[in-house]
Scaffold this motif. Structure first.
Motif, mmCIF file in Angstrom:
data_model
loop_
_atom_site.group_PDB
_atom_site.id
_atom_site.type_symbol
_atom_site.label_atom_id
_atom_site.label_comp_id
_atom_site.label_asym_id
_atom_site.label_seq_id
_atom_site.Cartn_x
_atom_site.Cartn_y
_atom_site.Cartn_z
ATOM 1 N N LYS A 1 -13.421 3.888 4.960
ATOM 2 C CA LYS A 1 -12.182 4.396 5.572
ATOM 3 C C LYS A 1 -11.288 5.020 4.518
ATOM 4 C CE LYS A 1 -11.822 1.303 9.570
ATOM 5 N NZ LYS A 1 -10.998 0.237 10.208
ATOM 6 N N LEU A 2 -11.254 4.392 3.362
ATOM 7 C CA LEU A 2 -10.379 4.880 2.291
ATOM 8 C C LEU A 2 -10.828 6.266 1.810
ATOM 9 C CD1 LEU A 2 -7.883 3.778 0.880
ATOM 10 C CD2 LEU A 2 -9.367 2.774 -0.847
ATOM 11 N N ASN A 3 -12.132 6.473 1.721
ATOM 12 C CA ASN A 3 -12.616 7.774 1.227
ATOM 13 C C ASN A 3 -12.584 8.853 2.301
ATOM 14 O OD1 ASN A 3 -13.513 7.654 -1.741
ATOM 15 N ND2 ASN A 3 -14.159 5.691 -0.879
ATOM 16 N N THR A 4 -12.653 8.448 3.576
ATOM 17 C CA THR A 4 -12.394 9.420 4.648
ATOM 18 C C THR A 4 -10.949 9.897 4.556
ATOM 19 O OG1 THR A 4 -14.021 8.368 6.101
ATOM 20 C CG2 THR A 4 -12.325 9.744 7.141
ATOM 21 N N TRP A 5 -10.029 8.939 4.324
ATOM 22 C CA TRP A 5 -8.613 9.280 4.133
ATOM 23 C C TRP A 5 -8.438 10.182 2.906
ATOM 24 C CZ3 TRP A 5 -5.822 7.773 -0.234
ATOM 25 C CH2 TRP A 5 -4.450 8.021 -0.194
ATOM 26 N N LEU A 6 -9.162 9.877 1.811
ATOM 27 C CA LEU A 6 -9.048 10.657 0.580
ATOM 28 C C LEU A 6 -9.546 12.093 0.791
ATOM 29 C CD1 LEU A 6 -8.295 10.725 -2.401
ATOM 30 C CD2 LEU A 6 -10.585 9.840 -2.942
ATOM 31 N N ALA A 7 -10.558 12.256 1.618
ATOM 32 C CA ALA A 7 -11.050 13.608 1.914
ATOM 33 C C ALA A 7 -9.963 14.441 2.583
ATOM 34 C CB ALA A 7 -12.291 13.522 2.814
ATOM 35 N N ILE B 1 -6.762 13.984 2.097
ATOM 36 C CA ILE B 1 -5.790 14.271 1.035
ATOM 37 C C ILE B 1 -6.237 15.500 0.232
ATOM 38 C CG2 ILE B 1 -4.819 13.402 -1.149
ATOM 39 C CD1 ILE B 1 -3.572 12.006 1.170
ATOM 40 N N ARG B 2 -7.513 15.536 -0.119
ATOM 41 C CA ARG B 2 -8.036 16.666 -0.893
ATOM 42 C C ARG B 2 -7.954 17.965 -0.090
ATOM 43 N NH1 ARG B 2 -12.256 12.930 -2.944
ATOM 44 N NH2 ARG B 2 -13.547 13.613 -1.205
ATOM 45 N N GLU B 3 -8.250 17.875 1.199
ATOM 46 C CA GLU B 3 -8.228 19.061 2.054
ATOM 47 C C GLU B 3 -6.815 19.611 2.183
ATOM 48 O OE1 GLU B 3 -9.350 20.161 6.666
ATOM 49 O OE2 GLU B 3 -10.442 18.533 5.667
ATOM 50 N N PHE B 4 -5.839 18.693 2.178
ATOM 51 C CA PHE B 4 -4.446 19.124 2.276
ATOM 52 C C PHE B 4 -4.055 19.940 1.045
ATOM 53 C CE2 PHE B 4 0.194 18.326 1.969
ATOM 54 C CZ PHE B 4 0.576 18.835 3.202
ATOM 55 N N LYS C 1 -11.705 11.795 -7.195
ATOM 56 C CA LYS C 1 -13.121 11.787 -6.838
ATOM 57 C C LYS C 1 -13.463 10.703 -5.812
ATOM 58 C CE LYS C 1 -14.308 14.593 -10.379
ATOM 59 N NZ LYS C 1 -15.109 15.807 -10.286
ATOM 60 N N PHE C 2 -12.816 9.529 -5.989
ATOM 61 C CA PHE C 2 -13.271 8.356 -5.235
ATOM 62 C C PHE C 2 -12.141 7.328 -5.228
ATOM 63 C CE2 PHE C 2 -15.532 4.188 -5.213
ATOM 64 C CZ PHE C 2 -16.281 4.342 -4.047
ATOM 65 N N ALA C 3 -12.074 6.496 -4.187
ATOM 66 C CA ALA C 3 -11.055 5.446 -4.116
ATOM 67 C C ALA C 3 -11.659 4.184 -3.531
ATOM 68 C CB ALA C 3 -9.866 5.903 -3.272
ATOM 69 N N THR C 4 -11.169 3.059 -3.990
ATOM 70 C CA THR C 4 -11.612 1.781 -3.442
ATOM 71 C C THR C 4 -10.489 0.759 -3.592
ATOM 72 O OG1 THR C 4 -13.374 0.108 -3.487
ATOM 73 C CG2 THR C 4 -12.613 0.935 -5.622
ATOM 74 N N GLN C 5 -10.455 -0.225 -2.685
ATOM 75 C CA GLN C 5 -9.468 -1.299 -2.820
ATOM 76 C C GLN C 5 -10.028 -2.354 -3.761
ATOM 77 O OE1 GLN C 5 -7.759 -2.812 0.802
ATOM 78 N NE2 GLN C 5 -6.708 -4.495 -0.231
ATOM 79 N N THR C 6 -9.292 -2.652 -4.805
ATOM 80 C CA THR C 6 -9.778 -3.568 -5.845
ATOM 81 C C THR C 6 -9.011 -4.889 -5.890
ATOM 82 O OG1 THR C 6 -8.383 -2.333 -7.396
ATOM 83 C CG2 THR C 6 -10.728 -1.775 -7.338
ATOM 84 N N GLY C 7 -8.140 -5.120 -4.926
ATOM 85 C CA GLY C 7 -7.428 -6.391 -4.902
ATOM 86 C C GLY C 7 -6.584 -6.503 -3.651
ATOM 87 N N ASP C 8 -6.146 -7.712 -3.359
ATOM 88 C CA ASP C 8 -5.205 -7.911 -2.263
ATOM 89 C C ASP C 8 -4.187 -8.970 -2.665
ATOM 90 O OD1 ASP C 8 -6.681 -10.272 -2.022
ATOM 91 O OD2 ASP C 8 -7.862 -9.509 -0.356
ATOM 92 N N CYS C 9 -3.206 -9.154 -1.810
ATOM 93 C CA CYS C 9 -2.118 -10.118 -2.052
ATOM 94 C C CYS C 9 -1.389 -9.861 -3.373
ATOM 95 C CB CYS C 9 -2.638 -11.545 -1.994
ATOM 96 S SG CYS C 9 -3.341 -12.013 -0.403
ATOM 97 N N PRO C 10 -0.803 -8.689 -3.593
ATOM 98 C CA PRO C 10 -0.703 -7.549 -2.683
ATOM 99 C C PRO C 10 -1.908 -6.618 -2.801
ATOM 100 C CG PRO C 10 0.547 -7.085 -4.656
ATOM 101 C CD PRO C 10 -0.006 -8.477 -4.823
ATOM 102 N N GLU D 1 2.194 9.683 -7.557
ATOM 103 C CA GLU D 1 1.844 8.307 -7.183
ATOM 104 C C GLU D 1 2.616 7.886 -5.935
ATOM 105 O OE1 GLU D 1 1.856 3.863 -9.195
ATOM 106 O OE2 GLU D 1 1.719 5.635 -10.491
ATOM 107 N N ARG D 2 3.910 8.257 -5.862
ATOM 108 C CA ARG D 2 4.696 7.946 -4.665
ATOM 109 C C ARG D 2 4.141 8.677 -3.448
ATOM 110 N NH1 ARG D 2 9.165 7.810 -8.212
ATOM 111 N NH2 ARG D 2 9.529 10.049 -7.932
ATOM 112 N N TYR D 3 3.696 9.912 -3.653
ATOM 113 C CA TYR D 3 3.099 10.692 -2.559
ATOM 114 C C TYR D 3 1.873 9.964 -1.998
ATOM 115 C CZ TYR D 3 -0.031 14.241 -0.563
ATOM 116 O OH TYR D 3 -0.901 14.925 0.239
ATOM 117 N N LEU D 4 0.991 9.491 -2.891
ATOM 118 C CA LEU D 4 -0.198 8.761 -2.428
ATOM 119 C C LEU D 4 0.187 7.469 -1.722
ATOM 120 C CD1 LEU D 4 -2.692 9.161 -5.420
ATOM 121 C CD2 LEU D 4 -2.755 10.343 -3.217
#
Length: 437
Positions: A359-365, A367-370, A384-393, A411-414
């Motif tokens: 889901k994250l990389n579909t979202w990133l695609a 972002i790139r298209e924009f 190139k690629f994104a992944t969630q590497t932690g939680d809480c937060p 960074e704020r935009y993302l």
């Protein structure tokens, strides 16, 4: 595992908190030469010879004094004696018996709970003759101890454990609960809110700023969920902390924030947002806590215009925690406090949210298209690629061709795009960038 509750009671400055710290072998209870430092009752785990028990530290009992706090302190102490299995009654071996000792002893003699008389401050074994006068209190054999040096505590604990083993242990169930720290500047209404949400008077409430000096845990339940509420001492700038007691309360409050899942930042609606409120919010943000902003005393903010001004100032000055929902309540009357539960639940759910890599990389695609990116000369940032590497937060790592190009605006935009797509209401998120050729 089973457990017992043991209340430590006595008049002010007989060394109850020093004694508690000696037994639990930590500095959990605030200790200071000033009388009346302990006000609320606090709970501390201990064990001796394989017997686990919980010590309840209480405020000093003064029977004739009716100052701003003493009635509440006395009620807190006697509540502890009603809920416990054994009472340790501490007296001062240096000053001897006084009228408050005699009055408390008279009340304890009528109690159905076993009482062990502890004569503290017997720092020199040659002074043990000072102990004999305490037989007059009618509570059996006194145990001489020195809480500072630890002498005599072994014999006392042997006697305590012998009594505890004759009493059926309570079943101790480790309860899954959301940890909620209630934070804010002094006198914002944190203790009133704690008592309202938990439906008891666990914390002492007063108009005097700085009433709460320790971090006080209270269990609360709503719609089948458990919440561990921690009422904290009012946080202020370190340079304004002019008493040792207040400093130690500050340290306990910071520890409470460290172990919190969600913080309730309580703002006094009659004062509006202050610099102190901003600093307190900053403490919680640094530690990565989910957050709900509670505008308290809303019932006495007069008029729609005044309320709108407060909300506008909160939005402006707390822009850096704009992810936090705002709930306006009156802790004193209970008006709208039920809304806090939903805000806590939402913040906590998002605090532990995980977004799948697909889901994250579909979202990133998208972002790139924009096409919005960062350039410097001929250098162009490409994600190139994104992944969630932690939680809480939640924490996200973006792999890019040239991470050095990333600036605060991008960074704020993302972050804003992540929040709009995946809804992280109530929780901060962390973003990191790594190089990937």
């Amino acid at each position: 595992m089973g457990t017992h509750l043991v209340a430590v009671v006595g008049r002010p400055n007989v060394g109850k908190s020093t004694f508690v710290n000696r037994i639990v072998q930590s500095n959990e209870a605030i200790v200071h030469a000033m009388r009346g430092v302990t006000r609320d009752r606090s709970y501390h785990e201990a064990d001796w010879n394989g017997e686990h028990f919980t010590l309840i530290d209480t405020g000093g009992i003064e029977m004739g004094d009716e100052d701003a706090f003493q009635t509440s302190i006395r009620n807190q102490a006697f509540t502890a004696t009603r809920e416990c299995d054994v009472i340790l009654f501490l007296v001062d071996g240096q000053t001897g018996i006084n009228a408050d000792d005699e009055e408390v002893a008279r009340i304890l003699r009528r109690s159905d709970v076993p009482v062990i008389l502890v004569v503290n401050k017997i720092d020199n074994p040659q002074r043990e003759e000072n102990v004999w006068e305490f037989y007059k209190l009618g509570l059996g054999d006194p145990y001489p101890v020195s809480a500072i040096h630890g002498t005599g505590t072994g014999d006392l604990l042997d006697a305590l454990v012998d009594v505890l083993r004759t009493i059926p242990a309570r079943e101790e169930v480790e309860e899954e609960a959301i940890n909620v720290a209630i934070i804010g500047r002094p006198n914002a209404g944190k203790s009133s809110l704690t008592n309202m949400l938990s439906k008891n008077d666990r914390s002492i409430v007063s108009d005097v700023a700085g009433t709460t000096r320790d971090a006080i845990d209270t269990m609360a339940y709503h719609d089948g969920k458990a919440y561990r509420l921690v009422d904290t001492a009012g946080l202020r700038r370190k340079s304004q902390i002019d008493q040792d007691v207040e400093y130690y309360g500050f340290v306990r409050s910071m520890r409470a924030i460290d172990r919190a899942d969600v913080v309730l930042l309580v703002v006094d609606g009659t004062l509006g947002l202050t610099d102190q409120d901003q600093r307190v919010a900053g403490f919680a943000l640094e530690r990565g806590c989910a957050m709900v902003i509670v505008l308290n005393k809303w019932d006495i903010v007069e008029g729609a215009e005044a309320k709108e001004r407060v909300r506008d100032r909160v939005a402006e000055k707390l822009q850096f925690v704009k992810f936090a929902p705002v709930v306006a309540v009156s802790a004193l009357t209970g008006k709208n406090t039920q809304r806090i539960w939903g805000a806590i639940d939402t913040a906590f759910e998002n605090y532990g949210k995980h977004v799948s890599t697909s889901k994250l990389n579909t979202w990133l695609a998208d972002i790139r298209e924009f096409g919005h990116t960062v350039t410097s000369g001929k250098r162009v940032l490409k994600l190139k690629f994104a992944t969630q590497t932690g939680d809480c937060p939640p924490q996200f790592t973006f792999f890019a061709n040239d991470p050095d190009l990333v600036n605060d605006n991008y960074e704020r935009y993302l972050e804003n795009r992540l929040r709009k797509t995946f809804d992280f209401t109530g929780t901060p998120i962390r973003i990191k960038f790594k190089r990937k050729e």
